[in-house]
Scaffold this active site. Structure first.
Site, PDB file in Angstrom:
ATOM      1  N   GLU A   1     -22.239  28.532 -78.060  1.00  0.00           N
ATOM      2  CA  GLU A   1     -23.382  29.380 -77.704  1.00  0.00           C
ATOM      3  C   GLU A   1     -24.693  28.670 -78.041  1.00  0.00           C
ATOM      4  OE1 GLU A   1     -20.313  32.119 -79.828  1.00  0.00           O
ATOM      5  OE2 GLU A   1     -20.896  30.012 -79.844  1.00  0.00           O
TER       6      GLU A   1
ATOM      7  N   CYS B   1     -24.921  32.550 -84.396  1.00  0.00           N
ATOM      8  CA  CYS B   1     -25.146  32.521 -82.949  1.00  0.00           C
ATOM      9  C   CYS B   1     -25.783  33.828 -82.473  1.00  0.00           C
ATOM     10  CB  CYS B   1     -23.839  32.262 -82.210  1.00  0.00           C
ATOM     11  SG  CYS B   1     -23.209  30.588 -82.452  1.00  0.00           S
TER      12      CYS B   1
ATOM     13  N   HIS C   1     -22.056  25.173 -82.407  1.00  0.00           N
ATOM     14  CA  HIS C   1     -21.275  26.159 -81.667  1.00  0.00           C
ATOM     15  C   HIS C   1     -21.615  26.131 -80.174  1.00  0.00           C
ATOM     16  CE1 HIS C   1     -20.259  28.860 -85.366  1.00  0.00           C
ATOM     17  NE2 HIS C   1     -19.927  27.585 -85.544  1.00  0.00           N
TER      18      HIS C   1
ATOM     19  N   CYS D   1     -20.513  34.347 -83.679  1.00  0.00           N
ATOM     20  CA  CYS D   1     -20.682  34.563 -85.115  1.00  0.00           C
ATOM     21  C   CYS D   1     -22.096  35.088 -85.365  1.00  0.00           C
ATOM     22  CB  CYS D   1     -20.443  33.256 -85.872  1.00  0.00           C
ATOM     23  SG  CYS D   1     -21.753  32.032 -85.639  1.00  0.00           S
TER      24      CYS D   1
END
Length: 156
Positions: free
Chosen positions: A90, A119, A88, A116
């Protein structure tokens, strides 16, 4: 050129939030995920520390080359994050900061999408104090964790 011709009217300049959020869109344009393009920028004291976008790890074939595993398996958005080749945005921003020895404790994260729960855990433990995002993401657990950890989550 006169001095006044070189200055920009403050009313035409983007706010800091608009500026950094605009950069997340540009970062997201590098994403290799075929389902969602996400960009993230870590900022401290109005200075960019690091950025990240979602895609396969370095040296690993991108989903644009192999096809999306999640689509092949009909995995709904927000479920079974481990069934994905991608990292991801992040996570990549935090990883890049660590890779280059950049301290992110006390920074803020700008992201095209709400993080999410996976993260969220990384953001909390990295000491990031606030997350600004543009688009929502259906993950009630991340909201709960950010609230408990007192990390500001702000929709822009």
């Amino acid at each position: 050129m006169k001095k006044n011709d070189m200055t920009q009217d403050a009313s035409t300049r983007p706010s800091w939030h608009e500026y950094f959020m605009g950069i997340t869109d540009l970062v997201a344009s590098r994403a290799t995920c075929t389902r969602r393009k996400v960009g993230a920028v870590l900022v401290k004291e109005k200075r960019i520390l690091c950025s990240g976008y979602n895609g396969a790890p370095a040296g690993v074939s991108h989903c644009s080359q192999t096809g999306c595993l999640r689509e092949k398996l009909n995995v709904p958005s927000g479920e079974k994050h481990e069934l994905c080749r991608g990292v991801h945005a992040e996570q990549n921003a935090i990883i890049q900061a660590a890779y280059h020895g950049i301290c992110v404790n006390g920074s803020v994260l700008y992201c095209t999408n709400q993080p999410c729960s996976i993260c969220a855990k990384m953001i909390i433990n990295a000491g990031i104090k606030a997350v600004y995002f543009k688009d929502g993401y259906d993950d009630p657990l991340s909201l709960e964790m950010f609230d408990q950890a007192k990390v500001d989550l702000v929709s822009l």
